[in-house]
Design an enzyme around this catalytic site. Sequence first.
Site, PDB file in Angstrom:
ATOM      1  NE  ARG A  55      -2.696   0.367   3.484  1.00 35.67           N
ATOM      2  CZ  ARG A  55      -1.987   0.852   4.517  1.00 35.67           C
ATOM      3  NH1 ARG A  55      -1.508   2.067   4.488  1.00 35.67           N
ATOM      4  NH2 ARG A  55      -1.760   0.094   5.572  1.00 35.67           N
ATOM      5  CE1 TYR A 109     -14.520  10.496 -18.564  1.00 33.37           C
ATOM      6  CE2 TYR A 109     -14.458  10.618 -16.181  1.00 33.37           C
ATOM      7  CZ  TYR A 109     -14.573   9.872 -17.338  1.00 33.37           C
ATOM      8  OH  TYR A 109     -14.742   8.517 -17.271  1.00 33.37           O
ATOM      9  CG  ASP A 181      -7.971  14.585 -16.789  1.00 37.33           C
ATOM     10  OD1 ASP A 181      -7.291  13.949 -17.616  1.00 37.33           O
ATOM     11  OD2 ASP A 181      -9.004  14.117 -16.276  1.00 37.33           O
ATOM     12  CE  LYS A 206     -11.103   6.344 -19.538  1.00 37.77           C
ATOM     13  NZ  LYS A 206     -11.378   7.704 -19.094  1.00 37.77           N
TER      14      LYS A 206
HETATM   15  C1  LIG Z   1     -11.696   8.250 -17.885  1.00 34.69           C
HETATM   16  C2  LIG Z   1     -11.326   9.611 -17.458  1.00 34.69           C
HETATM   17  C3  LIG Z   1     -11.212   9.918 -16.096  1.00 34.69           C
HETATM   18  C4  LIG Z   1     -11.474   8.898 -15.016  1.00 34.69           C
HETATM   19  O1  LIG Z   1     -10.572   7.850 -15.081  1.00 34.69           O
HETATM   20  P1  LIG Z   1     -10.900   6.376 -14.512  1.00 34.69           P
HETATM   21  O2  LIG Z   1      -9.653   5.634 -14.786  1.00 34.69           O
HETATM   22  O3  LIG Z   1     -12.091   5.858 -15.224  1.00 34.69           O
HETATM   23  O4  LIG Z   1     -11.182   6.549 -13.052  1.00 34.69           O
HETATM   24  C5  LIG Z   1     -10.853  11.203 -15.763  1.00 34.69           C
HETATM   25  N1  LIG Z   1     -10.625  12.145 -16.694  1.00 34.69           N
HETATM   26  C6  LIG Z   1     -10.751  11.892 -18.005  1.00 34.69           C
HETATM   27  C7  LIG Z   1     -10.505  12.982 -18.981  1.00 34.69           C
HETATM   28  C8  LIG Z   1     -11.098  10.611 -18.434  1.00 34.69           C
HETATM   29  O5  LIG Z   1     -11.230  10.363 -19.741  1.00 34.69           O
END
Ligand SMILES: *Cc1c(COP(=O)(O)O)cnc(C)c1O
Length: 394
Positions: A55, A109, A181, A206
């Site tokens: 952890r 998002y 992000d 992604k």
């Molecule tokens: C998918 C996504 C998230 C969240 O990510 P997870 O891995 O599903 O928790 C956050 N920001 C963007 C732009 C995303 O495409």
Amino acid sequence: MSERSPATVALHAGQTLKTRAQGVTPALHLASVSHFEHSADLDDALDGRDFVYGRINAPNAHLLEQAVAALEGAEAAAAFGSGMAALRSVFEVQALLPGAVVVTPADGYGATFALFKRLCGERQLRFCPLLFSAPDAAQALRALRPSFVLAESLTNPLLTVPDLPALAAVCEEVGATFAVDATFASPVLQRPLSLGAHYAIHSTTKWINGHGDALGGVVSASAGRIAALKAFRTQDGAILGPFDAYLTLRGLRTLPLRMSQHVKHARALAERLTVHPLVARVHHPFLPSHQSHAIAKRLLPHGEGGVLSFEVKGAGRAEIFSLLEQLTLARPAPSLGDVTTLVMHPATASARRMSEEERARAGILENLLRVSVGLEDPEDLFADLSAALKAALA
Ligand SMILES: *Cc1c(COP(=O)(O)O)cnc(C)c1O
């Protein structure tokens, strides 16, 4: 030495593990705890200088962190169990006081929007969604006097591109922390830290993993900021698991190769859809008609990523649902960044938790579909979409 290209870095970073630890179970490093021959070494490990408990820090997550930090040009990185865990952790370590202003993209998002809205509500922070793509976004941001700002390198699902250096300059001026992000761009197409951000965040679920078989999130920043994030992560328990880290690092090896192909295919498909008689509008920054075309050229010089969206002429929910069912190659799935093409209906998926009013303000119409363009031949994809459009709207 000149800076090496992402293609080289992705292959060679995150290879070496300096450790004296021996897992209680062998490789893939699934061991949740390690034992040491010498007590002094265990003591050292408990001080954070080696791996001891999964952890706190773990070999596979650590290797992924090395590789992402190298791609981002960052001092360090921290891996989390999902993109949302990464985003929440960045928020938590800010220790914002009641009344502080938190700015997030109004057209961002969906889950992030909902998360920040809730967290701000619970802590008496002022939640201020802002359209970063608006021409006066920098002035509007300055007027808000924010403490924390989160932008997205490309917004979901309309693919607007904020002027990150301009927003970073405002954050610097007002003393705000600036996080980006950059999931949609991937570290191959944009490096937010080099544009003035304090944090670069990715959902590795992604593009970075790219194979639809592991969840994860990663944050890159200065060594000091990452140390604070990891201390939080140790208490919170949101570290990325070994197998997901292992798969994600394997995916990352081909990220530069995949991204250049995704970019090419998305551009080709966007151009084909633009002249399709059943398509009202295509959103992709490569198209000169897109509002962020010029800024994308400046901030995403190697490509706009693999996502596009388009509006189907005269379609309501029934026609959209029928269209999704007619697809034989592209698959209706609420995610992106996969080697295969995924199609998603934002109004009922990514923006599902937004109120109708919030959706309308973000320009997410009922007839809008998002496509994460995969590695299939774009001609085959276009044929699949064309056939489904025709069948659904007949
Ligand atoms: C998918 C996504 C998230 C969240 O990510 P997870 O891995 O599903 O928790 C956050 N920001 C963007 C732009 C995303 O495409």
